[in-house]
Write a protein that holds these residues in place. Structure first.
Motif, PDB file in Angstrom:
ATOM      1  N   HIS A  72       0.985  -1.161  -0.094  1.00 19.40           N
ATOM      2  CA  HIS A  72      -0.067   0.080  -0.051  1.00 19.40           C
ATOM      3  C   HIS A  72       0.863   1.294  -0.049  1.00 19.40           C
ATOM      4  N   ASP A  98      -3.692   8.912  -1.084  1.00 18.83           N
ATOM      5  CA  ASP A  98      -4.112   7.783  -0.073  1.00 18.83           C
ATOM      6  C   ASP A  98      -5.667   7.401  -0.166  1.00 18.83           C
ATOM      7  N   HIS A 153       3.759   6.938   4.717  1.00 15.09           N
ATOM      8  CA  HIS A 153       2.491   7.407   5.423  1.00 15.09           C
ATOM      9  C   HIS A 153       2.067   6.338   6.452  1.00 15.09           C
ATOM     10  N   ASP A 154       2.115   5.160   6.090  1.00 17.12           N
ATOM     11  CA  ASP A 154       1.426   4.242   7.024  1.00 17.12           C
ATOM     12  C   ASP A 154       2.679   3.447   7.775  1.00 17.12           C
ATOM     13  N   ASP A 174      -6.350   1.436   0.830  1.00 23.26           N
ATOM     14  CA  ASP A 174      -5.981   0.009   1.240  1.00 23.26           C
ATOM     15  C   ASP A 174      -6.776  -1.133   1.711  1.00 23.26           C
TER      16      ASP A 174
HETATM   17 FE   FE2 Z   1      -2.645   4.570   3.604  1.00 21.82          FE
END
Ligand code: FE2
Ligand code: FE2
Length: 207
Positions: free
Chosen positions: A37, A144, A66-67, A149
């Protein structure tokens, strides 16, 4: 590096190549889906940056990062945030998923040595946006949401894409408005999302 990150990094042989290192870090900490992702959001973020004259390299980097806090499970996130001296809002305490943006920001700096404030700030508000959001904040936020995701097609995608043709801010607002229309069903409304909604609502009306 903060001691809380040691157990997550000591078994990773970092190469110095950021993209590869993020993939290694996530994969070796049992988050291969998040690795995929993050790379996809990096690609999408670069594409959006190109469309709206933002810094493409910064956008891609922010997407990759970012994640990264996915390595901490939801039920441990508030404790992690406290140890990292992150300010925890009551809304985050009630719904710890949304604090992952702030944890990713600290990890980007502390584990991956990112010092570009624009990148760090975009990572830190990628779920909720915030008031006075920057171009890069909006680029990552939209990327995003487009490259989400979960499986299947995002229910808001047509509305988002249609608005993105007007401007990046319209695109970002389309998603926030989608949430707003369903706000009774949301677990919490994050104060930064509320700020972004109030601010962008007026902006998109004027443009
Ligand atoms: Fe994300
Ligand atoms: Fe996220």
């Amino acid at each position: 590096m903060h001691s809380i990150f040691k157990p997550l990094t000591q078994h990773v042989s970092f190469t110095g190549e950021l993209k590869k290192d993020i993939q290694l870090f996530l994969t070796l900490n049992q988050c291969p889906k998040t690795a995929k992702h993050c790379i996809e959001v990096g690609t999408e973020s670069r594409r959006i940056a190109m469309l709206f004259n933002a810094n493409q390299a910064a956008a891609e980097t922010a997407g990759w990062l970012h994640d990264i806090s996915a390595v901490f499970p939801n039920n441990g996130r508030i404790e992690v945030a406290r140890q990292l001296q992150i300010e925890v809002f009551p809304e985050e305490e009630r719904f710890p998923m949304i604090i992952h943006q702030k944890i990713s920001k600290v990890m980007a700096q502390d584990i991956f040595n990112i010092h570009d404030q624009d990148v760090l700030d975009a990572v830190g508000c990628h779920t909720t946006l915030r008031s006075s959001s920057t171009l890069l904040d909006q680029v990552l936020f939209v990327a995003d949401k487009i490259s989400w995701d979960q499986s299947g097609v995002p229910p808001y995608i047509n509305e988002l894409n249609r608005n993105l043709e007007k401007s990046l801010t319209h695109g970002a607002f389309a998603y926030i408005n989608y949430l707003w229309e369903r706000k009774e069903t949301l677990k919490v409304i994050h104060p930064w999302l509320r700020d972004a909604y109030e601010e962008l609502k007026d902006k998109v009306r004027l443009v």
